[in-house]
Design a protein around this motif. Structure first.
Motif, PDB file in Angstrom:
ATOM      1  N   ARG A   1       1.792 -12.233  -1.811  1.00 54.04           N
ATOM      2  CA  ARG A   1       1.546 -10.862  -1.392  1.00 54.04           C
ATOM      3  C   ARG A   1       0.142 -10.322  -1.714  1.00 54.04           C
ATOM      4  NH1 ARG A   1       3.323  -5.832  -4.384  1.00 54.04           N
ATOM      5  NH2 ARG A   1       2.299  -4.213  -3.148  1.00 54.04           N
TER       6      ARG A   1
ATOM      7  N   PHE B   1      -3.511  -9.771   0.576  1.00 57.27           N
ATOM      8  CA  PHE B   1      -3.801  -8.561   1.349  1.00 57.27           C
ATOM      9  C   PHE B   1      -3.906  -7.349   0.433  1.00 57.27           C
ATOM     10  CE2 PHE B   1      -2.643  -4.692   3.522  1.00 57.27           C
ATOM     11  CZ  PHE B   1      -3.614  -4.680   4.509  1.00 57.27           C
ATOM     12  N   CYS B   2      -2.852  -7.135  -0.371  1.00 60.28           N
ATOM     13  CA  CYS B   2      -2.822  -5.899  -1.154  1.00 60.28           C
ATOM     14  C   CYS B   2      -3.935  -5.840  -2.209  1.00 60.28           C
ATOM     15  CB  CYS B   2      -1.463  -5.737  -1.823  1.00 60.28           C
ATOM     16  SG  CYS B   2      -0.177  -5.293  -0.654  1.00 60.28           S
TER      17      CYS B   2
ATOM     18  N   CYS C   1      -6.723  -4.459   1.725  1.00 59.41           N
ATOM     19  CA  CYS C   1      -6.183  -3.168   2.163  1.00 59.41           C
ATOM     20  C   CYS C   1      -7.192  -2.067   1.838  1.00 59.41           C
ATOM     21  CB  CYS C   1      -4.863  -2.884   1.461  1.00 59.41           C
ATOM     22  SG  CYS C   1      -4.238  -1.242   1.870  1.00 59.41           S
TER      23      CYS C   1
ATOM     24  N   GLY D   1      -5.764   0.533  -0.441  1.00 56.05           N
ATOM     25  CA  GLY D   1      -5.605  -0.053  -1.768  1.00 56.05           C
ATOM     26  C   GLY D   1      -6.938  -0.063  -2.499  1.00 56.05           C
TER      27      GLY D   1
ATOM     28  N   GLN E   1      -7.884   3.384  -3.687  1.00 58.54           N
ATOM     29  CA  GLN E   1      -7.172   3.751  -4.921  1.00 58.54           C
ATOM     30  C   GLN E   1      -7.854   3.145  -6.142  1.00 58.54           C
ATOM     31  OE1 GLN E   1      -2.601   3.694  -4.678  1.00 58.54           O
ATOM     32  NE2 GLN E   1      -3.278   2.485  -2.943  1.00 58.54           N
TER      33      GLN E   1
ATOM     34  N   PHE F   1      -2.642   6.268   5.287  1.00 57.73           N
ATOM     35  CA  PHE F   1      -3.743   5.467   5.829  1.00 57.73           C
ATOM     36  C   PHE F   1      -4.481   6.179   6.955  1.00 57.73           C
ATOM     37  CE2 PHE F   1      -1.136   1.371   4.839  1.00 57.73           C
ATOM     38  CZ  PHE F   1      -1.169   1.693   3.491  1.00 57.73           C
TER      39      PHE F   1
ATOM     40  N   PHE G   1       0.951   4.607  -5.407  1.00 57.87           N
ATOM     41  CA  PHE G   1       1.473   4.506  -4.036  1.00 57.87           C
ATOM     42  C   PHE G   1       1.864   3.068  -3.702  1.00 57.87           C
ATOM     43  CE2 PHE G   1       0.768   3.655   0.490  1.00 57.87           C
ATOM     44  CZ  PHE G   1       1.728   4.498   1.029  1.00 57.87           C
ATOM     45  N   CYS G   2       0.986   2.135  -4.063  1.00 56.45           N
ATOM     46  CA  CYS G   2       1.263   0.729  -3.756  1.00 56.45           C
ATOM     47  C   CYS G   2       2.551   0.263  -4.409  1.00 56.45           C
ATOM     48  CB  CYS G   2       0.151  -0.168  -4.277  1.00 56.45           C
ATOM     49  SG  CYS G   2      -1.417   0.142  -3.520  1.00 56.45           S
TER      50      CYS G   2
ATOM     51  N   CYS H   1       4.741   2.339  -0.900  1.00 57.18           N
ATOM     52  CA  CYS H   1       4.144   1.785   0.322  1.00 57.18           C
ATOM     53  C   CYS H   1       5.120   0.869   1.083  1.00 57.18           C
ATOM     54  CB  CYS H   1       2.879   1.004  -0.023  1.00 57.18           C
ATOM     55  SG  CYS H   1       2.102   0.349   1.458  1.00 57.18           S
TER      56      CYS H   1
ATOM     57  N   LEU I   1       4.470  -0.737   3.868  1.00 55.36           N
ATOM     58  CA  LEU I   1       3.756  -1.945   4.315  1.00 55.36           C
ATOM     59  C   LEU I   1       3.684  -2.937   3.160  1.00 55.36           C
ATOM     60  CD1 LEU I   1       2.116  -3.465   6.434  1.00 55.36           C
ATOM     61  CD2 LEU I   1       0.067  -2.383   5.516  1.00 55.36           C
ATOM     62  N   GLY I   2       3.384  -2.412   1.954  1.00 52.91           N
ATOM     63  CA  GLY I   2       3.346  -3.283   0.773  1.00 52.91           C
ATOM     64  C   GLY I   2       4.693  -3.965   0.564  1.00 52.91           C
TER      65      GLY I   2
ATOM     66  N   PHE J   1      -1.447  -8.432  -7.718  1.00 54.58           N
ATOM     67  CA  PHE J   1      -2.464  -8.053  -6.728  1.00 54.58           C
ATOM     68  C   PHE J   1      -3.661  -9.005  -6.755  1.00 54.58           C
ATOM     69  CE2 PHE J   1      -1.500  -3.820  -4.843  1.00 54.58           C
ATOM     70  CZ  PHE J   1      -0.219  -3.700  -5.348  1.00 54.58           C
TER      71      PHE J   1
HETATM   72  S1  SF4 Z   1       0.814  -1.713  -1.374  1.00 59.14           S
HETATM   73 FE1  SF4 Z   1       0.256  -0.672   0.540  1.00 59.14          FE
HETATM   74  S2  SF4 Z   1      -1.485   0.617   0.034  1.00 59.14           S
HETATM   75 FE2  SF4 Z   1      -1.198  -0.794  -1.619  1.00 59.14          FE
HETATM   76  S3  SF4 Z   1      -2.573  -2.422  -1.180  1.00 59.14           S
HETATM   77 FE3  SF4 Z   1      -0.596  -3.035  -0.342  1.00 59.14          FE
HETATM   78  S4  SF4 Z   1      -0.582  -2.284   1.727  1.00 59.14           S
HETATM   79 FE4  SF4 Z   1      -2.282  -1.284   0.723  1.00 59.14          FE
END
Ligand code: SF4
Ligand code: SF4
Length: 705
Positions: free
Chosen positions: A508, A511-512, A516, A519, A522, A578, A610-611, A615, A617-618, A667
């Motif tokens: 995962r 991307f995160c 992102c 991300g 933040q 976003f 938020f992540c 989130c 998408l996360g 992450f």
């Molecule tokens: S959890 Fe959501 S906001 Fe955070 S890095 Fe992943 S996709 Fe982006």
């Protein structure tokens, strides 16, 4: 209101919502609404049976038939938008194929719903008025890498910054729907496999006499002897009916000639200067004209031929499609050196027919014989002359690229830059030690990459992946549409492809942790908070575990809404900040801005709040990350028992007390990788060093020093 009344009201709202979803891909307007848009002297007729379009007539031209057609794009080109639902545009074209106007009836693109608002979209579609279907209409690149300019044949419309993919889909929708009507009602040509018709090179001219024209293939010739013609009628009622031909079988029965008049070399030689110039002035743009003649005993036309009509004995086809060749009613004189013609005509092909002068066309000449005097039996045979003028006289325009491919062309430079960045990231993640072992080096690399992600991929490239892409894909597939709309957004597609591949290798966090833009934002806010003395806090582990389920619940709600309540899904996706923070750069109404800022401030206190907890998408990416094959972050036997160094240093709480890595929460900041390799920070290594054992590349040397 009573409980029963409230219940009934909710039921009615639900039914309305379902009905709305059911008619999502149907036309919106009735005849009365159309009539209101086309007031007298225009009149809207009944919707056509063969194609969903409204014919519009004019009281000023009562006998002219429809002067225009109006139609809803959803009936003809339901191309899913970025959000998965097609646009519905009201398009009107006149009988020559020029746009009278385009109006947005319905759209669900997130960026136009509450981001930029519909104003820029309405401004964009207004540009179609006055443009023609005969022109190649494309959208300007807002990125500057592929410059296109307008001329007679091509029109470049101004795009909408921050909504490039959606605007390209609008353009494709308008062109596809309008072409469908033009083909059905305005005799526009169907698409061919050859691309646009060739155009004449006005700069190519050579003075040639008639013999040279025939010899060089500028004029096509089909010559048939009498015995060859007789053979055509063998075993038919026409056999043996031509006494003159039978008497001289070896003599020429018919000489059939064809020449392409638009080309100066041919046209000037066959018509003479004055007639050629006159013809060129009177042909419409893109219209083709041919010179046809016969010599010998048999003729193309006889004394019954009515000038200005299509000659009955002439048939023209190309790629098996028939074309009408109509007499231009010009008084022609045979060029010097030509044989004595018995028929000599110039014919025109309708302007929008799509006949390509650069491709071979079949010119058929019908020969007829009759038997009997009172009720004659007529037998016909058609001979065909394949003809195309020499290629040197023509220019072949390239086949126009589809709108999605233009998007890739426009973004080629940006794609290359992001491609290099992704390759670099892949190398670093595959061999993380060199970057990670130096805390300073890692910090510089990571912050630089995150800045690139935020500024270039996010704010400039509009490459913020979003849960809207997931709900949009669900909606498209649920409606039986493909996922073709993804092609209009090449940067997102590149990132999706890379992220999907990364699931299998790193999980995962690729991307995160790196790609992102929100991300990254933040992380920068958290960094600024640290500098300003904001004390970072951690939620109790138990509470964090419970809250962690929140993002999965939100994802499930969004998927359900995309399937069964698409309009609701449009509202729910606003949980993502976003669009506010990245797509429109905080240029939005205050509640959205306040929400995004609150999340950012929260992330300064509770790292990546938020992540980690909200989130969707996360959450989806975390599920994808479970496809990861190797456990690639190295661990020691001492990790967790007793050493807890990495666990305390991991700002994402991704290391369990046992020392194992929870890849769902990792992450990939590489902090623990740096610690693992650093004999100044990794507790077991420090211990070994103190005991006098050397450490090489994070491993103990074989022998004590
Ligand atoms: S959890 Fe959501 S906001 Fe955070 S890095 Fe992943 S996709 Fe982006
Ligand atoms: S420190 Fe935490 S987030 Fe960073 S790579 Fe290690 S486990 Fe992942």
């Amino acid at each position: 209101m009573s409980r029963c009344g409230r219940f009934l009201r909710h039921c009615a709202a639900l039914v309305a919502m379902v009905l709305c979803a059911m008619q999502a891909y149907g036309g919106d307007l009735g005849k009365a609404e159309m009539a209101a848009r086309f007031p007298p002297p225009l009149q809207v007729g009944d919707k056509l049976a063969d194609i969903p379009a409204w014919p519009i007539t004019s009281e000023l031209e009562p006998d002219a038939g429809p002067v225009a057609y109006a139609f809803e794009s959803i009936d003809l080109a339901p191309i899913p938008g970025f959000e998965g639902t097609p646009f519905n545009l009201l398009i009107a074209i006149d009988r020559k194929g020029s746009y009278l106007g385009v109006e947005v009836l319905r759209q669900h693109e997130p960026v136009f719903l509450s981001g930029l608002g519909e104003g820029p979209l309405n401004d964009f579609v207004r540009q179609y008025a006055g443009k023609s279907l005969l022109q190649q209409i494309s959208v300007a690149s807002i990125y500057g890498s592929a410059k296109r300019s307008s001329d007679d044949k091509r029109v470049v419309l101004d795009g909408v910054s921050k909504a490039t993919a959606s605007i390209r889909i609008v353009n494709q929708t308008v062109l596809t729907a309008a072409l469908a009507v033009a083909r059905a009602r305005l005799a526009f040509a169907a698409p061919t496999q050859h691309g646009p018709p060739a155009v004449v090179r006005a700069d190519v001219y050579e003075a040639l006499d008639f013999a040279a024209l025939v010899k060089g293939g500028y004029v096509g010739r089909l010559s048939l002897r009498n015995d060859e013609i007789e053979a055509l009628f063998a075993d038919s009622d026409g056999a043996g009916q031509d006494a003159e031909g039978l008497a001289a079988p070896a003599e020429i029965g018919v000489d059939f000639y064809v020449g392409y008049l638009n080309a100066p070399t041919i046209g000037r030689a066959l018509l003479g200067e004055g007639m050629y110039d006159y013809l060129m002035r009177n042909l419409q743009p893109g219209q083709q004209a041919y010179w046809v003649a016969t010599a010998g005993r048999l003729a193309l036309v006889d004394e019954r031929f009515v000038r200005g009509t299509p000659p009955q004995r002439l048939a023209l086809t190309q790629d098996q499609a028939p074309y009408e060749a109509r007499d231009l009613d010009l008084e022609l004189v045979a060029p010097a050196g030509a044989p004595r013609f018995n028929s000599l005509l110039a014919v025109q092909i309708p302007p929008m027919s799509g006949l390509d002068p650069g491709q071979v066309a079949q010119f058929g000449l019908t020969l007829a014989r009759s038997r009997g005097a009172i009720l004659p039996l007529v037998t016909e045979r058609t001979v065909s002359l394949d003809y195309a003028p020499p290629a040197a006289l023509l220019r072949y325009p390239p086949k126009p690229l589809p709108e999605w491919l233009l998007a890739w062309q426009d973004r080629a430079r940006d794609l290359a830059i992001i491609g290099v960045a992704l390759a670099l990231l892949a190398v670093v993640l595959a061999r993380p030690r060199w970057v990670a072992v130096s805390a300073r080096r890692l910090r510089i690399f990571r912050l630089s990459f995150l800045a690139f992600t935020l500024v270039f991929i996010g704010w400039y490239g509009q490459g913020q992946l979003s849960v809207v892409q997931i709900t949009g894909a669900i909606k498209s597939l649920n409606a039986g549409q493909g996922l073709g709309s993804f092609l209009y957004d090449p940067i997102s597609l590149l990132l999706i492809a890379f992220t999907a591949l990364s699931f299998f290798v790193w999980g995962r966090g690729t991307f995160c942790g790196w790609l992102c833009p929100f991300g990254a934002l933040q992380e920068f806010v958290a960094l600024a908070g640290q500098r300003l003395g904001v004390r970072a806090r951690r939620l109790p582990a138990r509470l964090a575990q419970v809250l962690d389920r929140g993002r999965y619940l939100i994802l499930a709600a969004l998927v359900g809404a995309a399937l069964w309540a698409p309009r609701l899904a449009e509202q729910l996706v606003e949980i993502e900040p976003f669009k506010t923070a990245i797509t429109v750069g905080f240029d939005r109404s205050w509640p959205f801005v306040a929400y995004a800022l609150t999340l950012l401030v929260l992330s300064a206190v509770y790292y990546k709040f938020f992540c980690r907890f909200l989130c969707p998408l996360g959450a989806a990416i975390t599920l994808g990350g479970r496809l990861r094959l190797p456990a690639w972050l190295k661990r020691r036997a001492e990790c967790g028992q007793p050493c807890q160094t990495c666990r305390h240093r991991c700002a994402y709480d991704a290391i369990e007390p046992t020392g194992t890595i929870n890849y769902d929460n990792c992450f990939q900041c590489l902090d623990c990788v740096g610690i693992y390799h650093d004999d100044q920070r990794c507790a077991p290594l420090i211990l070994y060093r103190r005991k006098g054992r050397s450490v090489v590349d994070g491993r103990l040397a074989r022998k004590p020093v």
